[in-house]
Design a protein around this motif. Structure first.
Motif, mmCIF file in Angstrom:
data_model
loop_
_atom_site.group_PDB
_atom_site.id
_atom_site.type_symbol
_atom_site.label_atom_id
_atom_site.label_comp_id
_atom_site.label_asym_id
_atom_site.label_seq_id
_atom_site.Cartn_x
_atom_site.Cartn_y
_atom_site.Cartn_z
ATOM 1 N N TYR A 233 13.328 33.272 -35.123
ATOM 2 C CA TYR A 233 12.725 34.560 -35.410
ATOM 3 C C TYR A 233 11.266 34.362 -35.826
ATOM 4 N N PRO A 234 10.489 35.456 -35.861
ATOM 5 C CA PRO A 234 9.110 35.328 -36.359
ATOM 6 C C PRO A 234 9.096 34.724 -37.763
ATOM 7 N N ASP A 235 8.038 33.993 -38.061
ATOM 8 C CA ASP A 235 7.979 33.255 -39.325
ATOM 9 C C ASP A 235 7.954 34.170 -40.551
ATOM 10 N N LEU A 236 7.262 35.291 -40.445
ATOM 11 C CA LEU A 236 7.138 36.196 -41.594
ATOM 12 C C LEU A 236 7.533 37.611 -41.184
ATOM 13 N N ARG A 237 8.180 38.310 -42.106
ATOM 14 C CA ARG A 237 8.519 39.711 -41.875
ATOM 15 C C ARG A 237 8.293 40.449 -43.189
ATOM 16 N N PHE A 238 7.543 41.533 -43.084
ATOM 17 C CA PHE A 238 7.212 42.336 -44.255
ATOM 18 C C PHE A 238 7.775 43.739 -44.102
ATOM 19 N N ARG A 239 7.852 44.431 -45.262
ATOM 20 C CA ARG A 239 8.219 45.845 -45.270
ATOM 21 C C ARG A 239 7.201 46.552 -46.145
ATOM 22 N N GLU A 240 6.634 47.624 -45.569
ATOM 23 C CA GLU A 240 5.709 48.436 -46.360
ATOM 24 C C GLU A 240 6.543 49.300 -47.286
ATOM 25 N N ILE A 241 6.337 49.178 -48.578
ATOM 26 C CA ILE A 241 7.190 49.845 -49.570
ATOM 27 C C ILE A 241 7.077 51.365 -49.454
ATOM 28 N N ALA A 242 5.885 51.891 -49.245
ATOM 29 C CA ALA A 242 5.687 53.361 -49.203
ATOM 30 C C ALA A 242 6.419 54.006 -48.049
ATOM 31 N N LYS B 100 2.563 46.713 -52.645
ATOM 32 C CA LYS B 100 2.629 47.612 -51.492
ATOM 33 C C LYS B 100 3.482 47.059 -50.350
ATOM 34 N N PHE B 101 3.632 45.741 -50.310
ATOM 35 C CA PHE B 101 4.369 45.104 -49.221
ATOM 36 C C PHE B 101 5.378 44.104 -49.771
ATOM 37 N N GLU B 102 6.575 44.187 -49.240
ATOM 38 C CA GLU B 102 7.641 43.273 -49.663
ATOM 39 C C GLU B 102 7.865 42.248 -48.545
ATOM 40 N N LEU B 103 7.876 41.000 -48.910
ATOM 41 C CA LEU B 103 8.192 39.933 -47.952
ATOM 42 C C LEU B 103 9.709 39.901 -47.821
ATOM 43 N N ILE B 104 10.218 40.269 -46.642
ATOM 44 C CA ILE B 104 11.673 40.349 -46.485
ATOM 45 C C ILE B 104 12.240 39.144 -45.736
ATOM 46 N N HIS B 105 11.382 38.381 -45.053
ATOM 47 C CA HIS B 105 11.878 37.171 -44.381
ATOM 48 C C HIS B 105 10.746 36.172 -44.226
ATOM 49 N N ARG B 106 11.087 34.934 -44.485
ATOM 50 C CA ARG B 106 10.208 33.814 -44.172
ATOM 51 C C ARG B 106 11.093 32.725 -43.583
ATOM 52 N N THR B 107 10.737 32.275 -42.385
ATOM 53 C CA THR B 107 11.540 31.246 -41.729
ATOM 54 C C THR B 107 11.511 29.972 -42.559
ATOM 55 N N PRO B 108 12.676 29.376 -42.815
ATOM 56 C CA PRO B 108 12.700 28.141 -43.597
ATOM 57 C C PRO B 108 12.026 27.000 -42.835
ATOM 58 N N THR B 109 11.448 26.087 -43.573
ATOM 59 C CA THR B 109 10.818 24.913 -42.971
ATOM 60 C C THR B 109 11.856 23.804 -42.846
ATOM 61 N N ASN B 110 11.501 22.775 -42.102
ATOM 62 C CA ASN B 110 12.394 21.618 -41.990
ATOM 63 C C ASN B 110 12.639 20.983 -43.353
ATOM 64 N N ASP B 111 11.636 21.058 -44.234
ATOM 65 C CA ASP B 111 11.808 20.514 -45.586
ATOM 66 C C ASP B 111 12.872 21.309 -46.351
#
Length: 106
Positions: free
Chosen positions: A92-101, A69-80
């Motif tokens: 930017y915010p650490d996580l960004r999702f998109r509701e597929i519907a 139902k939800f697609e993860l479209i962005h996750r901020t990279p870590t220092n690792d």
């Protein structure tokens, strides 16, 4: 006691007091350096712990969203991930999702 020996003794005693004060000052500075180092190590350990805790929390939040139902479209990279290099998307915010519907992004 002669005047010369009295002067010599006073000079010797003054020098001894100066040397003792100097040694005490060296020891005090060494103790301060050791305390500062210990404090820096504690702060670094705490910073690493909080960093790992934040990454673990992000992993947990991701599991809360059903991937059907939800697609993860962005996750901020870590220092690792970036070998310690700054990447502009880290602001930017650490996580960004998109509701597929609906296509709504959040």
């Amino acid at each position: 006691m002669s005047l010369l020996s009295s002067i010599r003794e006073r000079i010797s005693s003054s020098f001894e007091r100066w040397r003792n004060r100097r040694q005490e000052e060296k020891e005090r500075k060494q103790i301060e350096r050791e305390r500062r180092l210990e404090q820096q190590l504690r702060e670094e350990k705490q910073r690493k712990f909080l960093y790992r805790l934040g990454n673990d929390f992000e992993d947990y939040v991701i599991t809360m969203f059903n991937p059907e139902k939800f697609e993860l479209i962005h996750r901020t990279p870590t220092n690792d991930d970036t070998n310690g290099r700054f990447v502009h998307s880290m602001v930017y915010p650490d996580l960004r999702f998109r509701e597929i519907a609906t296509g709504r992004k959040f």
